[in-house]
Design an enzyme around this catalytic site. Structure first.
Site, PDB file in Angstrom:
ATOM      1  CG  PHE A 147      -1.826   1.274   1.145  1.00  0.00           C
ATOM      2  CD1 PHE A 147      -3.013   1.250   0.416  1.00  0.00           C
ATOM      3  CD2 PHE A 147      -1.451   2.465   1.747  1.00  0.00           C
ATOM      4  CE1 PHE A 147      -3.804   2.383   0.298  1.00  0.00           C
ATOM      5  CE2 PHE A 147      -2.235   3.606   1.636  1.00  0.00           C
ATOM      6  CZ  PHE A 147      -3.417   3.566   0.921  1.00  0.00           C
ATOM      7  CG  ASP A 232       5.713   4.059   1.777  1.00  0.00           C
ATOM      8  OD1 ASP A 232       5.687   4.779   2.796  1.00  0.00           O
ATOM      9  OD2 ASP A 232       4.748   3.952   0.998  1.00  0.00           O
ATOM     10  CE  LYS A 261      -1.116   6.939   6.760  1.00  0.00           C
ATOM     11  NZ  LYS A 261      -0.697   5.958   5.773  1.00  0.00           N
TER      12      LYS A 261
HETATM   13  C1  LIG Z   1      -0.858   6.049   4.282  1.00  0.00           C
HETATM   14  C2  LIG Z   1       0.231   5.557   3.449  1.00  0.00           C
HETATM   15  C3  LIG Z   1       0.556   6.168   2.221  1.00  0.00           C
HETATM   16  C4  LIG Z   1      -0.284   7.280   1.632  1.00  0.00           C
HETATM   17  O1  LIG Z   1      -0.366   8.393   2.434  1.00  0.00           O
HETATM   18  P1  LIG Z   1      -1.523   9.485   2.162  1.00  0.00           P
HETATM   19  O2  LIG Z   1      -1.133  10.646   3.041  1.00  0.00           O
HETATM   20  O3  LIG Z   1      -2.818   8.862   2.590  1.00  0.00           O
HETATM   21  O4  LIG Z   1      -1.492   9.808   0.720  1.00  0.00           O
HETATM   22  C5  LIG Z   1       1.647   5.695   1.534  1.00  0.00           C
HETATM   23  N1  LIG Z   1       2.385   4.673   2.000  1.00  0.00           N
HETATM   24  C6  LIG Z   1       2.103   4.055   3.163  1.00  0.00           C
HETATM   25  C7  LIG Z   1       2.974   2.939   3.629  1.00  0.00           C
HETATM   26  C8  LIG Z   1       1.010   4.458   3.914  1.00  0.00           C
HETATM   27  O5  LIG Z   1       0.701   3.819   5.045  1.00  0.00           O
END
Ligand SMILES: *Cc1c(COP(=O)(O)O)cnc(C)c1O
Length: 406
Positions: A147, A232, A261
């Site tokens: 994700f 990520d 985040k």
């Molecule tokens: C939440 C998340 C994203 C996307 O972040 P948004 O601010 O919602 O666009 C990307 N990578 C990971 C691992 C995430 O948990």
């Protein structure tokens, strides 16, 4: 005399949303009106322990006083300049974030998806300009179950049909390999590979933790293959797992780390690509940008977040309380919990499907005053603010036991 302001109940507000708000979410039926630390309160004044923390955007608690103070101070001085001009907050934010991660340069953006998009663009450009991949041939290798966000390019390399279906045509240039499989990764990497992009722990997939040695293996493999390792850490980073970054558990330094985040302290959206100079150095004026990226309010809050992490207090809390969480979940094995994975204050809990779906369990937890959210099927994700106390954590685990054994 003016009539008292008409306030709407939770039920009325939920009904009012229905015709006017896009249905791309299926929230639990709770309407939050205020929050502090680990606790949120709904419109009727009912209190709930927050065991989700905005998908880890609230690692330092709701309205963390240090972060709120930094935001207030900045709100009173300067909020936005665009990058057409410099602002007096950005240098410190970039310096401190680079130092925190052990990397050299920062590309400030807003949302997590933008950081991922930016990293894909930068990796491609790096492949053409530094590695020498022929034009338009660059590939990025990703893992199944990933994700990384919701944009068209990002869902192009998702393996979740709900996230993809109906949104094609998709962006080419991605190869998907099984997660936690170094041999498959090795087979997929070749002379066209710009980068390997993975989550050090897969959050949305259900807090999937790879085997020890996987991240070090990815580092070694990408170094040997001459491609970038992009981690990520948008959900796994910034204290959640008991260390600043999840890759720290294997002492690995990727070429680029994606943050988001919690970087915005639960106040404003702040994300960043943090990378080696050779990588982010490929960008020249006009090639990439964002009106809001690096704005002074975001930079002030982001600097305050880095300041909190520099003390190590929250990383320690997550590591110590992570033991309480793990022990508590271990005690629930066979009592409705069929398996779980945890690191620090982050757990994916598989509940016995005979007891209920993850959604049903989450609704029952809500009625017990605990807010948590299912991921897929019968998996519940637990990720409280790192401000949670051992007593609060114990009470959440007791509520889970009551719900599973009722
Ligand atoms: C939440 C998340 C994203 C996307 O972040 P948004 O601010 O919602 O666009 C990307 N990578 C990971 C691992 C995430 O948990």
């Amino acid at each position: 005399m003016t009539a008292p302001a008409r306030t709407r109940s939770s039920d009325e507000l939920i009904s009012a949303e229905q015709p006017v708000l896009a249905h791309n979410y299926h929230p639990l039926p709770v309407v939050v009106a205020r929050a502090e630390g680990t606790w949120v309160e709904d419109v009727e004044g009912r209190r709930y322990l927050d065991m989700l923390a905005g998908y880890s955007a609230l690692n330092f608690g709701h309205r963390n006083p240090v972060l709120i103070e930094a935001a207030h101070r900045q709100l009173d001085r300067l909020t936005l300049t665009s990058r057409a001009f410099h602002n007096d907050q950005l240098a410190e934010f970039a310096e401190s974030l680079a130092a925190l991660t052990g990397l050299d340069m920062v590309l400030p953006m807003n949302t997590g998806a933008e950081a991922v998009e930016s990293a894909v663009k930068v990796a491609r450009k790096w492949a053409y300009e530094v590695k020498g991949v022929p034009a338009d041939q660059a590939t990025v290798v990703v893992a199944s179950g990933n994700f990384h966000g919701r944009t068209t390019t990002i869902v192009s390399f998702s393996t979740d049909e709900t996230a993809r279906s109906g949104f094609g045509p998709f962006t080419p240039g991605f190869r998907i390999v099984p997660y936690n499989d170094l041999a498959a990764l090795e087979a997929a990497v070749d002379g066209t590979t710009a980068a390997v992009l993975i989550e050090p722990i897969q959050g949305e997939a259900g807090v999937i933790i790879p085997d020890d040695g996987y991240l070090a293996g990815v580092r070694e493999l990408t170094r040997r293959a001459g491609c970038l390792f992009i981690a990520d850490e948008i959900q796994s980073g910034l204290g959640r797992t008991g260390s600043t970054l999840a890759v720290d558990h294997e002492g690995v330094v990727p070429d680029a780390v994606l943050l988001g985040k919690a970087l915005g302290g639960g106040i404003v959206p702040v994300s960043a690509v943090v990378a080696r100079r050779e990588v982010l150095g490929v960008l020249k004026p006009g090639e990439h940008g964002s009106t809001f990226g690096g704005n002074p309010l975001a930079a002030a809050v982001g600097s305050a977040v880095v300041g909190i992490l520099e003390t190590g207090e929250f990383q320690r809390r997550a590591a110590e309380l992570g033991v309480v969480l793990r022990d508590g979940l271990t005690a629930l094995l066979g009592k409705g919990v069929v398996g779980f994975r945890s690191r620090g204050l982050w757990a994916g809990v598989d509940v016995d499907p005979a007891i209920g779906t993850g959604r049903e369990i989450s609704e029952r937890l809500m009625r017990e005053g605990i807010l948590a959210k299912d991921t897929h099927g019968s998996t519940i994700r637990l990720a409280p603010p790192l401000t949670i106390t051992a007593e609060e954590l114990e009470s959440a685990l007791q509520a889970l036991e009551r719900v599973l054994t009722a």
